[in-house]
Design a protein around this motif. Structure first.
Motif, PDB file in Angstrom:
ATOM      1  N   MET A   1      26.079  71.473  58.765  1.00  0.00           N
ATOM      2  CA  MET A   1      27.169  72.752  59.267  1.00  0.00           C
ATOM      3  C   MET A   1      26.118  73.732  59.909  1.00  0.00           C
ATOM      4  O   MET A   1      25.204  74.249  59.283  1.00  0.00           O
ATOM      5  N   THR A   2      26.518  74.007  61.003  1.00  0.00           N
ATOM      6  CA  THR A   2      25.657  74.974  61.732  1.00  0.00           C
ATOM      7  C   THR A   2      25.913  76.279  61.412  1.00  0.00           C
ATOM      8  O   THR A   2      26.943  76.530  60.793  1.00  0.00           O
ATOM      9  N   ASN A   3      25.161  77.066  61.979  1.00  0.00           N
ATOM     10  CA  ASN A   3      25.526  78.616  61.484  1.00  0.00           C
ATOM     11  C   ASN A   3      26.859  79.163  62.380  1.00  0.00           C
ATOM     12  O   ASN A   3      27.658  79.849  61.672  1.00  0.00           O
ATOM     13  N   GLN A   4      27.064  78.648  63.450  1.00  0.00           N
ATOM     14  CA  GLN A   4      28.166  78.989  64.431  1.00  0.00           C
ATOM     15  C   GLN A   4      29.470  78.414  63.628  1.00  0.00           C
ATOM     16  O   GLN A   4      30.548  79.404  63.329  1.00  0.00           O
TER      17      GLN A   4
ATOM     18  N   LEU B   1      29.677  78.029  60.320  1.00  0.00           N
ATOM     19  CA  LEU B   1      29.808  78.754  59.114  1.00  0.00           C
ATOM     20  C   LEU B   1      30.718  80.039  59.343  1.00  0.00           C
ATOM     21  O   LEU B   1      31.425  80.437  58.777  1.00  0.00           O
ATOM     22  N   PHE B   2      30.050  80.612  60.498  1.00  0.00           N
ATOM     23  CA  PHE B   2      30.553  82.036  60.852  1.00  0.00           C
ATOM     24  C   PHE B   2      31.990  81.817  61.291  1.00  0.00           C
ATOM     25  O   PHE B   2      33.022  82.560  60.896  1.00  0.00           O
ATOM     26  N   ASP B   3      32.429  80.633  62.015  1.00  0.00           N
ATOM     27  CA  ASP B   3      33.702  80.537  62.477  1.00  0.00           C
ATOM     28  C   ASP B   3      34.785  80.290  61.056  1.00  0.00           C
ATOM     29  O   ASP B   3      35.878  80.755  61.119  1.00  0.00           O
ATOM     30  N   LEU B   4      34.223  79.526  60.181  1.00  0.00           N
ATOM     31  CA  LEU B   4      34.875  79.292  58.845  1.00  0.00           C
ATOM     32  C   LEU B   4      35.252  80.508  58.275  1.00  0.00           C
ATOM     33  O   LEU B   4      36.280  80.785  57.898  1.00  0.00           O
ATOM     34  N   MET B   5      34.242  81.337  58.140  1.00  0.00           N
ATOM     35  CA  MET B   5      34.484  82.769  57.487  1.00  0.00           C
ATOM     36  C   MET B   5      35.367  83.674  58.243  1.00  0.00           C
ATOM     37  O   MET B   5      36.185  84.234  57.599  1.00  0.00           O
TER      38      MET B   5
ATOM     39  N   LEU C   1      44.534  83.087  52.416  1.00  0.00           N
ATOM     40  CA  LEU C   1      43.842  82.207  51.390  1.00  0.00           C
ATOM     41  C   LEU C   1      43.083  83.151  50.506  1.00  0.00           C
ATOM     42  O   LEU C   1      42.476  84.233  50.897  1.00  0.00           O
ATOM     43  N   GLN C   2      43.447  82.899  49.014  1.00  0.00           N
ATOM     44  CA  GLN C   2      42.472  83.800  48.094  1.00  0.00           C
ATOM     45  C   GLN C   2      41.152  83.229  47.910  1.00  0.00           C
ATOM     46  O   GLN C   2      40.329  83.843  47.482  1.00  0.00           O
ATOM     47  N   SER C   3      41.220  81.771  47.909  1.00  0.00           N
ATOM     48  CA  SER C   3      39.699  81.108  47.737  1.00  0.00           C
ATOM     49  C   SER C   3      39.870  79.773  48.673  1.00  0.00           C
ATOM     50  O   SER C   3      40.701  79.435  49.069  1.00  0.00           O
ATOM     51  N   LEU C   4      38.569  79.394  48.863  1.00  0.00           N
ATOM     52  CA  LEU C   4      38.363  78.108  49.619  1.00  0.00           C
ATOM     53  C   LEU C   4      36.916  77.545  49.169  1.00  0.00           C
ATOM     54  O   LEU C   4      36.217  78.072  49.066  1.00  0.00           O
ATOM     55  N   ARG C   5      37.131  76.271  49.129  1.00  0.00           N
ATOM     56  CA  ARG C   5      35.956  75.435  48.578  1.00  0.00           C
ATOM     57  C   ARG C   5      36.007  74.090  49.672  1.00  0.00           C
ATOM     58  O   ARG C   5      36.865  73.590  49.936  1.00  0.00           O
ATOM     59  N   LEU C   6      34.807  74.077  50.231  1.00  0.00           N
ATOM     60  CA  LEU C   6      34.419  73.002  51.374  1.00  0.00           C
ATOM     61  C   LEU C   6      33.465  72.408  50.975  1.00  0.00           C
ATOM     62  O   LEU C   6      32.186  72.859  50.814  1.00  0.00           O
ATOM     63  N   SER C   7      33.269  70.966  50.912  1.00  0.00           N
ATOM     64  CA  SER C   7      32.044  70.049  50.490  1.00  0.00           C
ATOM     65  C   SER C   7      31.966  69.024  51.529  1.00  0.00           C
ATOM     66  O   SER C   7      32.881  68.632  52.115  1.00  0.00           O
ATOM     67  N   ARG C   8      30.590  68.997  52.095  1.00  0.00           N
ATOM     68  CA  ARG C   8      30.387  67.988  52.900  1.00  0.00           C
ATOM     69  C   ARG C   8      28.899  67.287  52.447  1.00  0.00           C
ATOM     70  O   ARG C   8      28.057  67.909  52.717  1.00  0.00           O
ATOM     71  N   GLY C   9      29.307  66.013  51.973  1.00  0.00           N
ATOM     72  CA  GLY C   9      27.963  65.579  51.372  1.00  0.00           C
ATOM     73  C   GLY C   9      27.365  66.521  50.168  1.00  0.00           C
ATOM     74  O   GLY C   9      28.015  66.767  49.239  1.00  0.00           O
TER      75      GLY C   9
ATOM     76  N   PHE D   1      26.193  69.590  50.555  1.00  0.00           N
ATOM     77  CA  PHE D   1      26.488  70.734  51.167  1.00  0.00           C
ATOM     78  C   PHE D   1      27.815  71.265  50.517  1.00  0.00           C
ATOM     79  O   PHE D   1      28.699  70.608  50.861  1.00  0.00           O
ATOM     80  N   THR D   2      27.961  72.606  49.957  1.00  0.00           N
ATOM     81  CA  THR D   2      29.196  72.923  49.466  1.00  0.00           C
ATOM     82  C   THR D   2      29.260  74.463  49.861  1.00  0.00           C
ATOM     83  O   THR D   2      28.111  75.265  49.453  1.00  0.00           O
TER      84      THR D   2
END
Length: 135
Positions: free
Chosen positions: A1-4, A6-10, A18-26, A28-29
């Motif tokens: 996952m690129t920095n961009q 991550l910033f878009d997700l945030m 949403l109160q919380s979010l958890r994303l896992s890829r391989g 990376f969490t």
């Protein structure tokens, strides 16, 4: 996952309710959570379920994705049954989405011809919930 990414997700998380979010890829969490005291947003008025025209007649469609409930509680009778005459705005059923109950109102004075979903069944956005005949 690129920095961009991550910033878009945030940024999207920040704009959401949403109160919380958890994303896992391989291996990376990332976990995002709101801090401090949270105050739930005031419930918004449910959008009126727009009637959809089908071959058998008009239907009340689901205004959102959720679990269909025909009655206000498990030990209560259903809001409406086939053959019932209802008035515009009368509650026909409930849809539960994210622990929030949303009332689905009658679009007009009508007679309920058929209830098309079973109690506890998942309804997708736009699914036909009930078929009716306008009065």
């Amino acid at each position: 996952m690129t920095n961009q990414e991550l910033f878009d997700l945030m940024a999207r998380f920040d704009r959401s309710t949403l109160q919380s979010l958890r994303l896992s890829r391989g291996d990376f969490t990332i976990e995002l959570a709101r801090g401090g005291v949270s105050v739930p947003p005031a419930p918004a008025a449910a959008p009126a379920a727009a009637p959809v025209q089908e071959a058998e007649g008009p239907v009340v469609s689901a205004p959102l994705v959720g679990t269909f409930y025909a009655a206000p509680a498990p030990d209560q009778p259903p809001f409406v049954s086939a053959g019932d005459r209802v008035q515009k705005g009368q509650t026909l059923c409930l849809l539960e989405a994210m622990k929030t109950m949303v009332e689905v109102p009658a679009p007009c004075d009508c007679v309920i011809e058929a209830v098309l979903k079973a109690n506890g069944e998942l309804a997708a956005f736009g699914d036909a919930l009930m078929r009716y005949t306008p009065c």
